[in-house]
Scaffold this active site. Structure first.
Site, PDB file in Angstrom:
ATOM      1  N   HIS A 424       0.806  -1.219   0.000  1.00 42.23           N
ATOM      2  CA  HIS A 424       0.000   0.000   0.000  1.00 42.23           C
ATOM      3  C   HIS A 424       0.842   1.273   0.000  1.00 42.23           C
ATOM      4  O   HIS A 424       0.328   2.371  -0.158  1.00 42.23           O
ATOM      5  CB  HIS A 424      -0.957  -0.014   1.201  1.00 42.23           C
ATOM      6  N   ASP A 428      -2.411   1.997  -4.781  1.00 43.00           N
ATOM      7  CA  ASP A 428      -3.655   2.427  -4.160  1.00 43.00           C
ATOM      8  C   ASP A 428      -4.741   1.407  -4.454  1.00 43.00           C
ATOM      9  O   ASP A 428      -4.610   0.577  -5.345  1.00 43.00           O
ATOM     10  CB  ASP A 428      -4.054   3.803  -4.685  1.00 43.00           C
TER      11      ASP A 428
END
Lengths: 449, 208
Positions: A424, A428
């Site tokens: 992450h 996204d």
């Protein structure tokens, strides 16, 4: 400019060496690091690489001559007009300069699981006549070396008097308590307690910190417990897993995939005598989806994301010989059958231990298939420095609602949970979801050339 | 250091494998790696090796299916075969210290055979590991691109009569021995392999 090629210092106690032979001739152009000559010291033969690109202007020492360290062996003309690097050596050099950081020079590429340890194919030689034999297991052998023990001095309680793990542990425990008493006596003098074995200089600073911290550096084990010291491979895996979890915020997302289409292709192939497992289909679909979602086919290098040009999928497969992660180079250019054949080939060669390290490194994305039974879904750990990994779940027939001619119908379908983990820091939610959705779409379409 | 068990590999094939590992190590794509394996029967002569140290004719050996290979290492003649654990450490030496490296291999093998109840030692001026006056392990190291190759051969249950057909390492009157010979017991190759891997892991660190 003329520079000297000197006899290098090959060790603190090495003062001279014998020139064995020259690998280049005077007048020859050489690349930097190209071997120039072989020298011999005691039983060690070493090739001396060229300190620079250039032309060999003069060779000053004949084969057979003994030369002291720092003696001049040859003169090298580094004038640009003189230096034309040897063709085979040049690309290597370019690669290092232009290569993507973190790909070429890093030592922290994905861990290379060792090819499995396999017994030699030839039958072992018959053991010599047995008289008072000491038979020990590999674990005991390893423990003995780690603690510097002579096993013939430890009374064995096993079958035929063999020394068992318990015997070694008992021996170590009694040694330890003896030492404790000894070191307590020495404490006032500020001397450290002697260790069971002299540690090698390089390891002494590292190992104690990694081992479980108990008073004696030995894991607590109750009667009947089994202590398995980590092998170097195990240590490497452990370090890698911890590092991955510490550096990467993992997001795990799941797709439920209807494998009906894939099952159809498999059945058709089977009729043609080709046995395909589900795995190659997922690899094939992932390669296609990666091409469409470049951010998933990337590595992290410092504070940069490197989008990899090539798609090399590493496939973690748990074989009977241990975990292997062979890399399928240019996976996106491979057909389904090629992928399947490559996996079979890896499997076959794994058994003979003939897999080279470069076949196990350089992956840009990973897929793991941890066996079939009882694995509905799971959350894999990313193979650093990659940014994504797919994990297959068990394929289970389930009633599902699908659209048949505009009507909702309940049918029985082979369903699979597919988990995607992504980094992450780099990816996204939208991109991660898009990738997984695309993999599912390709699998459900069942359109495999 | 990684350890790889290759099983039985022919001498030439093993040399190719070593060089493949060596190239990857020189490019820093893999960590230091110890290749462990056994060879089928073979006599190897080093670059300076004198064929006179081979006491049996090549024809006799050929008829027994035993090959003789001339190889680009130092040292004279030696034998490899079943029951002998061969180790090829592929170690990058950023600051080479070849003496320390050979001494470290000796130390590792001394550690390893001690586990099986065999006391052994170095003999000044003679590379290798000696149990009493007899050689239990021979060592021959090469360096290319500042990475080591070749390595050591430790006799576990080796048929020692094979050594009587050569002047060992060109040294007349020197005899070979094995763990089985010294202890009267035959340890499992797997056990020795683990002991040697552990010992090398400890002793051969820190050369890069």
């Amino acid at each position: 400019m003329l520079i000297d090629v000197v006899m290098p210092q090959l060790g603190e106690s090495v003062v001279e060496g014998v020139v064995v032979k020259w690998l280049v001739e005077a007048g020859e152009s050489v690349a930097k690091d190209q071997p120039l000559l072989e020298i011999s010291t005691d039983k060690v033969d070493a090739e001396i690489p060229s300190p620079s690109a250039g032309r060999v202007a003069q060779i000053l020492v004949k084969p057979g001559e003994t030369v002291p360290i720092r003696a001049v062996l040859a003169k090298l003309d580094t004038d640009p007009s003189a230096s034309r690097p040897a063709p085979e050596a040049a690309p290597k050099w370019d690669e290092e300069i232009e290569g993507v950081p973190g790909h070429m020079a890093r030592t922290s590429e994905p861990p290379i699981p060792a090819p499995p340890r396999v017994e030699p194919s030839a039958p072992p030689p018959p053991p010599p006549p047995t008289t008072g034999r000491i038979r020990i297991t590999p674990v005991v052998a390893r423990m003995a070396v780690e603690h510097g023990l002579d096993l013939s001095k430890i009374p064995g309680t096993g079958i035929d008097g063999r020394v068992t793990r318990k015997d070694v542990e008992g021996y170590l425990a009694s040694e330890a308590s003896a030492k404790e008493a000894h070191s307590a006596a020495e404490a006032s003098e500020g001397k450290p307690a002697p260790k069971a074995a002299p540690p090698s200089s390089a390891l002494s600073s590292e190992v104690p910190a990694k081992k479980p911290k108990t008073s004696e550096g030995k894991p607590p084990a109750a009667e009947g417990d089994q202590v398995i010291p980590w092998t170097p491979i195990r240590k490497k895996i452990a370090e890698h897993m911890v590092r991955s979890k510490q550096t990467t915020p993992h997001v795990h997302i799941f797709a439920e995939v209807d494998m009906h289409g894939v099952a159809g292709v498999r059945a058709k192939a089977k009729k043609e005598g080709v046995n395909l497992t589900y795995l190659p289909f997922v690899i094939h679909a992932a390669a296609k989806a990666l091409r469409e979602t470049p951010i998933m086919n990337a590595t992290v290098s410092g504070e940069s994301t490197v989008l990899k040009k090539d798609i090399h999928i590493a496939v973690a497969v748990d074989t009977s010989k241990g975990l292997l992660v062979p890399v399928l180079r240019h996976t996106d250019r491979m057909s389904l059958k090629e992928i399947s054949a490559a996996m079979d080939d890896f499997g076959a060669r794994a058994k003979s231990g003939r897999i080279l390290p470069d076949e196990l490194s350089g992956g840009t994305f990973s897929i793991t298939n941890p066996g079939i039974k009882g694995n509905l879904f799971g959350t894999p750990i990313i193979n650093q420095p990659q940014v994504g990994i797919l994990r297959l779940g068990q394929i289970v027939k389930r009633p599902v609602v699908i659209d048949v001619d505009g009507e909702d119908s309940i049918v029985i379908r082979p369903m699979m949970y597919l988990c995607c983990a992504y980094d992450h820091r780099v990816i996204d939610g939208v991109a991660g979801n898009a990738f997984l959705y695309r993999v599912r779409e390709i699998l459900e379409a069942g359109d495999f050339p | 250091m990684d350890t790889v068990w290759l099983g039985e590999v022919a001498y030439r094939e093993a040399l190719d494998l070593q060089l493949a590992y060596l190239d990857r190590r020189a490019a820093r794509r893999i960590p230091d790696t110890l290749l462990l394996l056994t060879h089928p029967h073979v006599y190897t002569l080093g670059r300076g090796g004198d064929e006179a140290n081979l006491l049996v004719s090549r024809e006799t050996l050929a008829s027994e299916g035993i090959s003789v290979e001339r190889v680009g290492r130092g040292g004279d003649i030696t034998y490899h075969g079943p029951g002998q654990l061969v180790g090829y450490p592929i170690v990058l030496m950023e600051k080479p210290d070849v003496h320390k490296f050979v001494r470290s291999i000796e130390a590792a093998l001394i550690d390893a055979v001690r586990a099986f109840g065999v006391p052994s030692r170095r003999i000044e001026g003679l590379t290798g590991v000696w149990a009493g006056e007899r050689k239990i392990a021979s060592i021959g190291v090469g360096i290319r691109k500042w990475v080591t190759y070749h390595g050591f051969a430790l006799n576990v249950t080796t048929d020692l009569s094979m050594f009587r057909r050569i002047h060992l390492c060109g040294l007349k009157g020197r005899e070979a021995t094995s763990i089985a010979e010294e202890t009267g017991s035959a340890p499992a190759m797997e056990a020795v392999r683990e002991a040697v891997a552990a010992a090398c892991g400890r002793r051969l660190e820190g050369f890069a």
